[in-house]
Write a protein that holds these residues in place. Structure first.
Motif, PDB file in Angstrom:
ATOM      1  N   TYR A 101       0.842  -1.196   0.000  1.00  0.00           N
ATOM      2  CA  TYR A 101       0.000   0.000   0.000  1.00  0.00           C
ATOM      3  C   TYR A 101       0.882   1.253   0.000  1.00  0.00           C
ATOM      4  O   TYR A 101       1.760   1.399   0.833  1.00  0.00           O
ATOM      5  CB  TYR A 101      -0.900   0.024   1.234  1.00  0.00           C
ATOM      6  CG  TYR A 101      -1.798   1.258   1.256  1.00  0.00           C
ATOM      7  CD1 TYR A 101      -2.949   1.292   0.492  1.00  0.00           C
ATOM      8  CD2 TYR A 101      -1.445   2.369   2.013  1.00  0.00           C
ATOM      9  CE1 TYR A 101      -3.761   2.426   0.489  1.00  0.00           C
ATOM     10  CE2 TYR A 101      -2.255   3.507   2.007  1.00  0.00           C
ATOM     11  CZ  TYR A 101      -3.401   3.525   1.247  1.00  0.00           C
ATOM     12  OH  TYR A 101      -4.189   4.634   1.227  1.00  0.00           O
ATOM     13  N   ASN A 102       0.533   2.143  -0.874  1.00  0.00           N
ATOM     14  CA  ASN A 102      -0.297   2.086  -2.060  1.00  0.00           C
ATOM     15  C   ASN A 102       0.545   2.235  -3.323  1.00  0.00           C
ATOM     16  O   ASN A 102       0.036   2.285  -4.438  1.00  0.00           O
ATOM     17  CB  ASN A 102      -1.331   3.227  -2.020  1.00  0.00           C
ATOM     18  CG  ASN A 102      -0.616   4.596  -1.999  1.00  0.00           C
ATOM     19  OD1 ASN A 102       0.622   4.699  -1.917  1.00  0.00           O
ATOM     20  ND2 ASN A 102      -1.376   5.657  -2.047  1.00  0.00           N
ATOM     21  N   TYR A 103       1.864   2.259  -3.111  1.00  0.00           N
ATOM     22  CA  TYR A 103       2.756   2.609  -4.218  1.00  0.00           C
ATOM     23  C   TYR A 103       3.177   1.417  -5.068  1.00  0.00           C
ATOM     24  O   TYR A 103       3.712   1.615  -6.162  1.00  0.00           O
ATOM     25  CB  TYR A 103       3.992   3.368  -3.697  1.00  0.00           C
ATOM     26  CG  TYR A 103       4.752   2.676  -2.597  1.00  0.00           C
ATOM     27  CD1 TYR A 103       5.792   1.812  -2.876  1.00  0.00           C
ATOM     28  CD2 TYR A 103       4.429   2.917  -1.256  1.00  0.00           C
ATOM     29  CE1 TYR A 103       6.490   1.180  -1.862  1.00  0.00           C
ATOM     30  CE2 TYR A 103       5.127   2.290  -0.239  1.00  0.00           C
ATOM     31  CZ  TYR A 103       6.156   1.427  -0.548  1.00  0.00           C
ATOM     32  OH  TYR A 103       6.851   0.804   0.468  1.00  0.00           O
ATOM     33  N   LEU A 104       2.934   0.194  -4.607  1.00  0.00           N
ATOM     34  CA  LEU A 104       3.040  -0.980  -5.477  1.00  0.00           C
ATOM     35  C   LEU A 104       1.622  -1.517  -5.621  1.00  0.00           C
ATOM     36  O   LEU A 104       1.114  -2.226  -4.754  1.00  0.00           O
ATOM     37  CB  LEU A 104       3.965  -2.048  -4.882  1.00  0.00           C
ATOM     38  CG  LEU A 104       5.449  -1.702  -4.733  1.00  0.00           C
ATOM     39  CD1 LEU A 104       6.241  -2.935  -4.302  1.00  0.00           C
ATOM     40  CD2 LEU A 104       6.027  -1.125  -6.013  1.00  0.00           C
ATOM     41  N   ASP A 105       0.980  -1.149  -6.708  1.00  0.00           N
ATOM     42  CA  ASP A 105      -0.439  -1.438  -6.904  1.00  0.00           C
ATOM     43  C   ASP A 105      -0.597  -2.490  -7.995  1.00  0.00           C
ATOM     44  O   ASP A 105       0.356  -2.831  -8.698  1.00  0.00           O
ATOM     45  CB  ASP A 105      -1.168  -0.151  -7.299  1.00  0.00           C
ATOM     46  CG  ASP A 105      -2.670  -0.196  -7.063  1.00  0.00           C
ATOM     47  OD1 ASP A 105      -3.175  -1.254  -6.624  1.00  0.00           O
ATOM     48  OD2 ASP A 105      -3.340   0.824  -7.324  1.00  0.00           O
ATOM     49  N   TYR A 106      -1.803  -3.011  -8.118  1.00  0.00           N
ATOM     50  CA  TYR A 106      -2.163  -3.828  -9.265  1.00  0.00           C
ATOM     51  C   TYR A 106      -3.278  -3.098  -9.996  1.00  0.00           C
ATOM     52  O   TYR A 106      -4.354  -2.860  -9.414  1.00  0.00           O
ATOM     53  CB  TYR A 106      -2.630  -5.228  -8.849  1.00  0.00           C
ATOM     54  CG  TYR A 106      -3.012  -6.070 -10.043  1.00  0.00           C
ATOM     55  CD1 TYR A 106      -2.044  -6.488 -10.944  1.00  0.00           C
ATOM     56  CD2 TYR A 106      -4.343  -6.408 -10.298  1.00  0.00           C
ATOM     57  CE1 TYR A 106      -2.370  -7.227 -12.068  1.00  0.00           C
ATOM     58  CE2 TYR A 106      -4.688  -7.151 -11.411  1.00  0.00           C
ATOM     59  CZ  TYR A 106      -3.696  -7.556 -12.292  1.00  0.00           C
ATOM     60  OH  TYR A 106      -4.031  -8.285 -13.413  1.00  0.00           O
ATOM     61  N   ARG A 107      -3.012  -2.712 -11.259  1.00  0.00           N
ATOM     62  CA  ARG A 107      -3.967  -1.910 -12.011  1.00  0.00           C
ATOM     63  C   ARG A 107      -4.207  -2.505 -13.395  1.00  0.00           C
ATOM     64  O   ARG A 107      -3.283  -2.973 -14.062  1.00  0.00           O
ATOM     65  CB  ARG A 107      -3.478  -0.462 -12.137  1.00  0.00           C
ATOM     66  CG  ARG A 107      -3.379   0.247 -10.789  1.00  0.00           C
ATOM     67  CD  ARG A 107      -3.104   1.727 -10.914  1.00  0.00           C
ATOM     68  NE  ARG A 107      -3.144   2.365  -9.598  1.00  0.00           N
ATOM     69  CZ  ARG A 107      -3.113   3.673  -9.397  1.00  0.00           C
ATOM     70  NH1 ARG A 107      -3.034   4.504 -10.429  1.00  0.00           N
ATOM     71  NH2 ARG A 107      -3.161   4.158  -8.171  1.00  0.00           N
ATOM     72  N   VAL A 108      -5.476  -2.437 -13.802  1.00  0.00           N
ATOM     73  CA  VAL A 108      -5.909  -2.998 -15.072  1.00  0.00           C
ATOM     74  C   VAL A 108      -6.809  -1.980 -15.766  1.00  0.00           C
ATOM     75  O   VAL A 108      -7.707  -1.416 -15.137  1.00  0.00           O
ATOM     76  CB  VAL A 108      -6.696  -4.307 -14.855  1.00  0.00           C
ATOM     77  CG1 VAL A 108      -7.222  -4.840 -16.170  1.00  0.00           C
ATOM     78  CG2 VAL A 108      -5.836  -5.348 -14.167  1.00  0.00           C
ATOM     79  N   ARG A 109      -6.562  -1.738 -17.056  1.00  0.00           N
ATOM     80  CA  ARG A 109      -7.385  -0.791 -17.821  1.00  0.00           C
ATOM     81  C   ARG A 109      -8.240  -1.546 -18.832  1.00  0.00           C
ATOM     82  O   ARG A 109      -7.795  -2.515 -19.447  1.00  0.00           O
ATOM     83  CB  ARG A 109      -6.485   0.215 -18.539  1.00  0.00           C
ATOM     84  CG  ARG A 109      -7.257   1.369 -19.214  1.00  0.00           C
ATOM     85  CD  ARG A 109      -6.327   2.380 -19.839  1.00  0.00           C
ATOM     86  NE  ARG A 109      -5.524   1.779 -20.907  1.00  0.00           N
ATOM     87  CZ  ARG A 109      -4.194   1.765 -20.918  1.00  0.00           C
ATOM     88  NH1 ARG A 109      -3.499   2.295 -19.942  1.00  0.00           N
ATOM     89  NH2 ARG A 109      -3.550   1.200 -21.932  1.00  0.00           N
ATOM     90  N   ASN A 110      -9.455  -1.067 -19.011  1.00  0.00           N
ATOM     91  CA  ASN A 110     -10.375  -1.670 -19.974  1.00  0.00           C
ATOM     92  C   ASN A 110     -10.321  -0.880 -21.276  1.00  0.00           C
ATOM     93  O   ASN A 110     -10.918   0.185 -21.392  1.00  0.00           O
ATOM     94  CB  ASN A 110     -11.795  -1.689 -19.408  1.00  0.00           C
ATOM     95  CG  ASN A 110     -12.761  -2.426 -20.312  1.00  0.00           C
ATOM     96  OD1 ASN A 110     -12.425  -2.841 -21.413  1.00  0.00           O
ATOM     97  ND2 ASN A 110     -14.001  -2.580 -19.858  1.00  0.00           N
ATOM     98  N   ASP A 111      -9.590  -1.423 -22.255  1.00  0.00           N
ATOM     99  CA  ASP A 111      -9.481  -0.784 -23.563  1.00  0.00           C
ATOM    100  C   ASP A 111     -10.444  -1.395 -24.575  1.00  0.00           C
ATOM    101  O   ASP A 111     -10.326  -1.139 -25.779  1.00  0.00           O
ATOM    102  CB  ASP A 111      -8.045  -0.915 -24.093  1.00  0.00           C
ATOM    103  CG  ASP A 111      -7.041  -0.132 -23.253  1.00  0.00           C
ATOM    104  OD1 ASP A 111      -7.421   0.927 -22.722  1.00  0.00           O
ATOM    105  OD2 ASP A 111      -5.888  -0.586 -23.123  1.00  0.00           O
TER     106      ASP A 111
END
Length: 279
Positions: A163-173
């Motif tokens: 938390y929170n600077y190593l995150d898991y992020r996914v974008r919907n393209d």
């Protein structure tokens, strides 16, 4: 004190960056469930991890149970980005989180909320079987920390979060919405990735060039994780991409390795033979 100040600086920096960013983060958790199942996977909560205290596994089960409702039913609409920490928030004792397993400077340790990386491991594995775009992902690629125990997914395809600077992020393209369904049972963390329509392609993740080898008195674990895209209509593979290549230092007793240990890293020619053997 210096370390804690550095951590706080990283947390504040990430919050400021997100505040001034134009990124549209996923926030909606409707009661409706999207109709089509893209992929589902169950992850065993209590696993044998070397000499790790089983009490930490029990605590992890509690922490996963707290986090799951915060992600369950989350919809990622076209153009939106899913952020694990944006939805879960900080893990504190006041919220009920307990001490679980964390990795600290290359060794097993304990910390509040430890074990939540299993949550993002599950999400990442499902996302790899979809057309969603991974925009932030960290993993323990340099170390093989624990011997295999009923391994279901290739080594090195997991995640690392802080938390929170190593995150898991996914974008919907894509042009349709996707939805995470995540629940816990006594034994498993259960996940489904759903969509509005049946995708026209199917993904298969596999391991290639997998072997252990010795170098300078140490043992290393090598593999490549690749993804094949298959057209559902024709059944033909339309693309193959390498997701990651690992060459990790094995930090547990070599007697626990259930595979031959090569005296040195294979040459590129031998790599090709290994690929053919595991294909």
């Amino acid at each position: 004190m210096t370390y804690r100040l550095s951590v706080q600086r990283m947390i504040i920096t990430r919050k400021a960056k997100d505040f001034f960013s134009s990124t549209a983060f996923a926030r909606q958790r409707p009661h409706e469930v999207l109709p089509e199942v893209v992929y589902r996977h169950n992850s065993l909560i209590r696993r044998k991890l070397g000499n790790v205290d089983l009490h930490l596994q029990e605590n992890k089960a509690v922490s996963l149970g707290i986090a799951a409702p915060l992600i369950n039913s989350m919809v990622i609409r076209p153009g939106e980005t899913f952020s694990f920490w944006k939805l879960v928030g900080s893990c504190t004792e006041a919220k009920g989180y307990r001490e679980g397993l964390v990795i600290n400077h290359g060794r097993a340790d304990s910390g509040i909320g430890g074990g939540l990386c299993q949550f993002t491991n599950l999400l990442h594995w499902m996302v790899l079987h979809s057309e969603l775009t991974v925009v932030e992902h960290h993993h323990h690629g340099d170390l093989d920390l624990f011997p295999d125990f009923n391994r279901q997914i290739p080594f090195g395809s997991g995640t690392s979060i802080i938390y929170n600077y190593l995150d898991y992020r996914v974008r919907n393209d894509t042009d349709q919405a996707y939805q995470f369904l995540v629940t816990t049972t006594e034994e498993h963390l259960c996940g489904e990735l759903r969509a509005e329509r049946v995708p026209t392609v199917k993904f298969h993740i596999r391991e290639e060039d997998a072997y252990f080898h010795e170098a300078d008195g140490n043992v290393y674990r090598h593999n490549k994780v690749v993804r094949l895209t298959r057209d559902k209509r024709t059944g033909l593979v339309t693309s193959k991409e390498q997701i990651i290549e690992n060459n990790a230092l094995v930090v547990y007793d070599r007697s626990l390795i259930n595979a031959p240990i090569l005296p040195e890293r294979p040459s590129p020619e031998t790599d090709e033979l290994l690929t053919a053997a595991t294909a």
